[in-house]
Design a protein around this motif. Structure first.
Motif, PDB file in Angstrom:
ATOM      1  N   LYS A   1      -2.409  34.291  57.846  1.00  0.00           N
ATOM      2  CA  LYS A   1      -1.039  34.118  57.368  1.00  0.00           C
ATOM      3  C   LYS A   1      -0.756  32.689  56.911  1.00  0.00           C
ATOM      4  CE  LYS A   1       0.692  33.498  62.109  1.00  0.00           C
ATOM      5  NZ  LYS A   1       1.599  34.049  63.152  1.00  0.00           N
ATOM      6  N   GLU A   2      -1.497  31.698  57.442  1.00  0.00           N
ATOM      7  CA  GLU A   2      -1.295  30.316  57.013  1.00  0.00           C
ATOM      8  C   GLU A   2      -1.815  30.081  55.597  1.00  0.00           C
ATOM      9  OE1 GLU A   2      -2.880  27.532  59.812  1.00  0.00           O
ATOM     10  OE2 GLU A   2      -2.224  28.727  61.519  1.00  0.00           O
ATOM     11  N   ILE A   3      -2.726  30.947  55.138  1.00  0.00           N
ATOM     12  CA  ILE A   3      -3.315  30.790  53.812  1.00  0.00           C
ATOM     13  C   ILE A   3      -2.588  31.652  52.783  1.00  0.00           C
ATOM     14  CG2 ILE A   3      -5.415  31.159  52.458  1.00  0.00           C
ATOM     15  CD1 ILE A   3      -7.031  30.557  54.949  1.00  0.00           C
ATOM     16  N   LEU A   4      -2.178  32.847  53.196  1.00  0.00           N
ATOM     17  CA  LEU A   4      -1.529  33.790  52.289  1.00  0.00           C
ATOM     18  C   LEU A   4      -0.035  33.489  52.163  1.00  0.00           C
ATOM     19  CD1 LEU A   4      -3.204  37.055  53.615  1.00  0.00           C
ATOM     20  CD2 LEU A   4      -3.914  35.683  51.646  1.00  0.00           C
ATOM     21  N   ASP A   5       0.571  33.922  51.054  1.00  0.00           N
ATOM     22  CA  ASP A   5       2.021  33.786  50.924  1.00  0.00           C
ATOM     23  C   ASP A   5       2.686  35.134  51.159  1.00  0.00           C
ATOM     24  OD1 ASP A   5       2.261  35.297  48.455  1.00  0.00           O
ATOM     25  OD2 ASP A   5       1.540  33.536  47.368  1.00  0.00           O
ATOM     26  N   GLU A   6       4.007  35.135  51.167  1.00  0.00           N
ATOM     27  CA  GLU A   6       4.748  36.338  51.573  1.00  0.00           C
ATOM     28  C   GLU A   6       4.558  37.505  50.608  1.00  0.00           C
ATOM     29  OE1 GLU A   6       8.974  34.876  49.523  1.00  0.00           O
ATOM     30  OE2 GLU A   6       8.797  35.110  51.693  1.00  0.00           O
ATOM     31  N   HIS A   7       4.205  37.221  49.370  1.00  0.00           N
ATOM     32  CA  HIS A   7       4.010  38.294  48.397  1.00  0.00           C
ATOM     33  C   HIS A   7       2.599  38.891  48.451  1.00  0.00           C
ATOM     34  CE1 HIS A   7       7.858  37.232  46.662  1.00  0.00           C
ATOM     35  NE2 HIS A   7       7.450  35.981  46.478  1.00  0.00           N
ATOM     36  N   ASP A   8       1.701  38.240  49.170  1.00  0.00           N
ATOM     37  CA  ASP A   8       0.307  38.681  49.167  1.00  0.00           C
ATOM     38  C   ASP A   8       0.090  39.986  49.921  1.00  0.00           C
ATOM     39  OD1 ASP A   8      -0.688  36.687  47.558  1.00  0.00           O
ATOM     40  OD2 ASP A   8      -1.107  35.323  49.209  1.00  0.00           O
ATOM     41  N   TYR A   9       0.945  40.273  50.894  1.00  0.00           N
ATOM     42  CA  TYR A   9       0.768  41.521  51.646  1.00  0.00           C
ATOM     43  C   TYR A   9       0.944  42.723  50.716  1.00  0.00           C
ATOM     44  CZ  TYR A   9       0.885  38.646  55.841  1.00  0.00           C
ATOM     45  OH  TYR A   9       0.589  37.709  56.791  1.00  0.00           O
ATOM     46  N   SER A  10       2.014  42.699  49.937  1.00  0.00           N
ATOM     47  CA  SER A  10       2.240  43.781  48.974  1.00  0.00           C
ATOM     48  C   SER A  10       1.118  43.816  47.935  1.00  0.00           C
ATOM     49  CB  SER A  10       3.589  43.577  48.280  1.00  0.00           C
ATOM     50  OG  SER A  10       3.785  44.527  47.257  1.00  0.00           O
ATOM     51  N   ARG A  11       0.667  42.645  47.524  1.00  0.00           N
ATOM     52  CA  ARG A  11      -0.435  42.553  46.542  1.00  0.00           C
ATOM     53  C   ARG A  11      -1.693  43.228  47.093  1.00  0.00           C
ATOM     54  NH1 ARG A  11       0.198  37.641  45.443  1.00  0.00           N
ATOM     55  NH2 ARG A  11       0.902  37.812  43.289  1.00  0.00           N
ATOM     56  N   ILE A  12      -2.004  42.993  48.342  1.00  0.00           N
ATOM     57  CA  ILE A  12      -3.188  43.589  48.970  1.00  0.00           C
ATOM     58  C   ILE A  12      -3.076  45.110  49.008  1.00  0.00           C
ATOM     59  CG2 ILE A  12      -4.394  43.875  51.181  1.00  0.00           C
ATOM     60  CD1 ILE A  12      -3.789  40.852  51.667  1.00  0.00           C
ATOM     61  N   TYR A  13      -1.899  45.619  49.421  1.00  0.00           N
ATOM     62  CA  TYR A  13      -1.722  47.075  49.510  1.00  0.00           C
ATOM     63  C   TYR A  13      -1.883  47.720  48.136  1.00  0.00           C
ATOM     64  CZ  TYR A  13       0.645  45.456  53.768  1.00  0.00           C
ATOM     65  OH  TYR A  13       0.960  44.822  54.939  1.00  0.00           O
ATOM     66  N   LYS A  14      -1.274  47.116  47.136  1.00  0.00           N
ATOM     67  CA  LYS A  14      -1.324  47.689  45.794  1.00  0.00           C
ATOM     68  C   LYS A  14      -2.745  47.668  45.223  1.00  0.00           C
ATOM     69  CE  LYS A  14       3.365  47.106  43.955  1.00  0.00           C
ATOM     70  NZ  LYS A  14       4.101  46.984  45.219  1.00  0.00           N
ATOM     71  N   LEU A  15      -3.374  46.496  45.285  1.00  0.00           N
ATOM     72  CA  LEU A  15      -4.703  46.379  44.675  1.00  0.00           C
ATOM     73  C   LEU A  15      -5.766  47.086  45.501  1.00  0.00           C
ATOM     74  CD1 LEU A  15      -4.615  42.669  43.432  1.00  0.00           C
ATOM     75  CD2 LEU A  15      -4.123  44.765  42.158  1.00  0.00           C
ATOM     76  N   GLY A  16      -5.604  47.105  46.827  1.00  0.00           N
ATOM     77  CA  GLY A  16      -6.566  47.813  47.673  1.00  0.00           C
ATOM     78  C   GLY A  16      -6.536  49.308  47.419  1.00  0.00           C
TER      79      GLY A  16
END
Length: 506
Positions: free
Chosen positions: A426-441
């Motif tokens: 979480k210290e490396i990722l930003d708040e939008h990255d979680y949604s990005r991971i779900y979508k692209l994964g």
């Protein structure tokens, strides 16, 4: 015996001597298979007449012969040995080289300051996606700094001061006193005034090479409990380096040796090294630091394997190709290329609908090509093996955040599992990255489903968003019955991320 080319690189630096052994397969893939280090402190052996007494080189001779034995064990075909500042600047340089050659049988090249800067640049430029900046390599007996634009060196200079000889001349106070620090700063500033171009390109990043820079990164990562054990491409601000210097200066050597991340054989020279680095940084007006774990030895290696064009045209693609050749050459690559192609078409179709940023296509591209890399360890649970291998591979041309994103996307199975993996970073990722991971994964899983038969039966698709569904029409195909069922299986996770249900039709 082995069926690969083996190359040994020995770097005779002013502080340490290092050996790296590379293995290169018939398909061109390469990796480091062994390395060794010896702290020689050659700069400390230089007397007032700039000579190095031959009689003091016996430990070095023993270590070079030991390195030769390591190369013999690995059936090394070619050994390249390069000496830098301490030997280069010694008044009896030819005598030293002749002596080392007679005692070891090794042919040693003495690099000029310009050559040293060049090889360091090649090693860095082939592993970082940075087009413009200052490159600084602080060694034991010299500091090379280069200005590069559009991945080409514009100017470079080698200054005759490094961690070891500066510590010997100005850093004898323990802890380093204010007066000694000012003397070091004055020495560096005076040298820089002779090179006015150093102050004519403010706002660029400073890329750091060498042991001092790697040590700074290690100390900071341990202090901040940084979640990624990776120095290459680690970034720091000037304020953090300043604070580190003040804390280290406040400690006597006996306590400095116990600082996490600071090796005992570097504890006495780290402060002068940081003073040199910070003075250069501030004079050049740099924006921030980027640490490189690749340098002169890597540059020498690249010149050996591709002498006509040692600088690779695309860092990420070259790195991806090497990883694939190393770990996926035994698997049908037509499938991963098909997944990559179909994933790109799906992304293009969804991009207009969802307003996806362009860089997301790069993460999907990396994940598509590497998602099966974990099968090298075991097929069962290969997703977690894929994550581990990507996180620890020499995958270049992307930031730490981009590495974490690509690894989680490539190993994606479910939204809940991906969230558990992402929280650790979480210290490396930003708040939008979680949604990005779900979508692209989930998008990657859908692309995999479109070639689950691994026959590349779907040649072309049309992608349309209609109400709550993602309509995928196979325009040219050789049968899609198998893929239709697989798309149905991927639909649940895809819907969670996109609020769309994928449907494959002919």
């Amino acid at each position: 015996m082995h069926n690969t080319q083996r190359i040994g690189i020995i770097d005779i630096g002013s502080n340490s001597i290092r050996l790296v052994v590379y293995g290169r397969s018939e398909n061109g893939a390469f990796q480091v298979i062994d390395e060794s280090k010896y702290t020689a402190r050659l700069s400390e052996l230089v007397d007032s007449d700039h000579r190095i007494d031959i009689l003091q080189l016996q430990p070095m001779v023993d270590k070079l012969n030991h390195f030769k034995r390591i190369c013999d064990i690995h059936y090394v075909d070619t050994i390249r040995i390069a000496a830098t500042a301490a030997i280069r600047n010694a008044s009896n340089r030819d005598e030293i080289i002749s002596y080392l050659n007679s005692m070891t049988g090794l042919q040693i090249d003495v690099l000029s300051g310009e050559q040293e800067a060049y090889y360091g640049f090649i090693g860095m430029a082939n592993s970082l996606n940075v087009t413009d900046g200052f490159l600084i390599d602080i060694g034991g007996g010299s500091s090379e700094i280069s200005l590069f634009r559009h991945r080409k060196i514009v100017k470079s200079i080698s200054f005759p001061f490094g961690c070891v000889n500066t510590s010997k001349t100005y850093g004898q106070s323990d802890p380093l006193s204010d007066s000694d620090m000012r003397r070091i700063q004055d020495m560096v500033r005076q040298a820089m005034l002779e090179e006015p171009w150093l102050a004519e390109a403010p706002g660029l990043p400073m890329i750091g090479l060498g042991g001092a820079v790697r040590t700074i990164a290690k100390i900071e990562q341990l202090r901040t409990k940084y979640p990624l054990n990776r120095i290459h491409h680690y970034q720091m601000e000037d304020e953090s380096v300043s604070q580190m210097l003040q804390k280290l200066r406040a400690l006597p050597l006996s306590k400095r040796k116990n600082v996490p991340g600071l090796s005992k054989d570097r504890a006495d020279i780290i402060c002068p090294g940081i003073v040199i680095l910070q003075t250069l940084f501030q004079h050049c007006g740099c924006s921030h630091y980027i640490m490189s774990a690749s340098g002169i030895r890597d540059g020498l290696f690249y010149e050996m394997i591709q002498p006509d064009a040692p600088l690779v045209p695309d860092v990420l693609e070259y790195s991806l190709h090497n990883l694939i050749a190393l770990h996926l050459s035994s698997l049908p690559q037509e499938h991963t290329r098909q997944v990559d192609r179909l994933g790109g078409l799906l992304f293009a179709g969804l991009r207009e609908y969802k307003g996806l940023p362009e860089e997301d296509a790069r993460y999907l591209h990396i994940a598509s090509l590497l998602y099966r890399i974990g099968t090298n360890i075991d097929y069962y649970g290969y997703n977690q093996h894929t994550f581990y291998m990507i996180m620890h591979a020499r995958l270049y041309g992307i930031t730490h955040r981009e590495l974490v994103l690509s690894a989680i996307i490539a190993s994606y199975t479910t939204k809940s599992r991906a969230r558990q993996m992402a929280v650790e970073y979480k210290e490396i990722l930003d708040e939008h990255d979680y949604s990005r991971i779900y979508k692209l994964g989930s998008l990657l899983q859908l692309a995999i489903a479109l070639d689950k038969s691994e026959t590349q039966s779907i040649e072309e698709i049309d992608v349309q968003v209609k109400k709550n569904s993602l309509r995928i029409q196979a325009l040219q195909h050789r049968g899609i019955t198998f893929e239709e069922m697989e798309v149905q299986g991927a639909a649940k996770e895809f819907h969670k991320a996109w609020d769309l249900t994928p449907v494959l039709t002919s």
